[in-house]
Design an enzyme around this catalytic site. Structure first.
Site, short mmCIF file in Angstrom:
data_model
loop_
_atom_site.label_atom_id
_atom_site.label_comp_id
_atom_site.label_asym_id
_atom_site.label_seq_id
_atom_site.Cartn_x
_atom_site.Cartn_y
_atom_site.Cartn_z
N SER A 127 1.34 -2.19 -5.92
CA SER A 127 2.75 -2.42 -5.63
C SER A 127 3.63 -1.97 -6.78
CB SER A 127 2.98 -3.92 -5.39
OG SER A 127 4.35 -4.23 -5.38
N TYR A 152 2.78 -12.55 -7.78
CA TYR A 152 2.39 -11.46 -6.88
C TYR A 152 2.11 -10.19 -7.67
CZ TYR A 152 2.92 -7.65 -3.53
OH TYR A 152 2.73 -6.50 -2.80
#
Length: 329
Positions: A127, A152
């Site tokens: 990501s 995350y």
């Protein structure tokens, strides 16, 4: 090819599977259909994929070690594409254990499966969040990403480190892909563009964080899928460059539009497409968020001859056409 896609009922998994099925590949998809967002949408995606005789679905949680081991014992995969993960920066503040279970334990089970079944190529989703609050732009793969600003992001950076270790130790050709703000039809309802369209349509206010002073490298789903499929066809080779500290068959790429869009312009495009003005609730920056993302895609272009190019106007138009059809409004 016989391909395993995890997170098959997810946004990217669905479109990738459609593309690969159209090329006559055998697709085995797994998903735990969690309720992070509307499961009805996930099941609708699956119903489309199930029309193909080359598609097989299994309900399976990545964190289930014994069932994951059984999956790799009973099936032989030429390529594994790991897209399953607990997504969302903000949700990681509310439910951190979901990220540990899926993104760390689950990913370790994927790596073990690849190790014991001699998979020819592992492709996994990372990501743009790994770049944290990096002020140097555009973001390059070589940039230091040791300072994540959300759990995350930390799990995604951990995935990259874990994958490199397995690639080095067990000679697994491995490619990680840092996705930048993926959007488009059939997308995730927790994403800003989805929320904005829903709110504007129903005359509700939208939350605009950092008082609108944000930029995002919005990347259309078709460009993401094109990037993945090209990378899948080109497993990395063992690195023999003496100046590189890694000798593993391992590579990381950014997949982003290489053209950040200001949040306020993004909202204007949605307003123009809907023919309605948004009621804006201007708010400060949220914890774990960053003011800007911007992908350097030179490596992707050099190695596979592709860079995303879909404009935000085209992408939002396509999304809203789908939204109106899907929700009948």
């Amino acid at each position: 090819m016989n391909i395993l896609i995890t997170g098959i009922a997810g946004f990217i998994g669905y479109f990738l599977a459609q593309r690969l099925l159209s090329e006559d590949n055998q697709i085995y998809g797994i998903d735990n259909l969690n309720n992070y967002y509307d499961v009805t949408l996930k099941k609708a995606r699956l119903s489309h994929l199930s029309l193909s005789s080359n598609f097989t679905f299994q309900y399976l949680d990545l964190a289930d070690r014994s069932e994951m081991a059984k999956l790799f014992q009973e099936h032989s995969f030429d390529c594994v594409v790991n897209l399953a993960a607990q997504a969302g920066v903000r949700y990681s503040l509310e439910n951190p254990s979901a990220y540990i279970d899926s993104n760390l334990t689950g990913f370790a089970n994927i790596l073990e499966g690849c190790r014991h079944s001699q998979v020819s190529h592992l492709v996994f989703a990372s990501s743009s969040s790994v770049y944290g609050a990096n002020k140097k732009v555009p973001f390059q793969v070589s940039d230091n990403v040791d300072f994540p600003v959300s759990l995350y992001a930390a799990t995604k950076k951990s995935n990259e480190l874990m994958a490199h270790a397995y690639s080095h130790l067990y000679k697994i050709p491995t490619t990680g892909l840092r996705f930048f703000t993926v959007y488009g039809p059939w997308g995730r309802p927790d994403m800003a563009y989805f929320k904005f369209v829903k709110a504007i349509q129903t005359n509700q206010p939208i939350d605009v964080y950092n008082f609108g002073k944000m930029k995002r490298d919005f990347t259309y789903i078709d460009d993401i899928v094109e990037g993945i499929t090209r990378v899948m066809r080109k497993p990395p080779q063992v690195n023999i460059d003496p100046d590189n500290s890694s000798q593993a068959a391992y590579k990381i790429y950014n997949i982003g539009n290489n053209s950040p869009v200001e949040l306020m312009h993004f909202i204007e495009v949605i307003e123009q497409e809907l023919g309605k003005k948004a009621q804006k609730n201007m708010l400060p920056m949220q914890a774990g968020d960053v003011p800007m993302t911007y992908a350097d895609v030179d490596d992707l272009m050099k190695d596979v001859g592709f860079k995303p190019s879909t404009s935000i106007e085209t992408g939002i138009h396509n999304f809203i056409e789908w939204y109106r059809d899907y929700f009948k409004n």
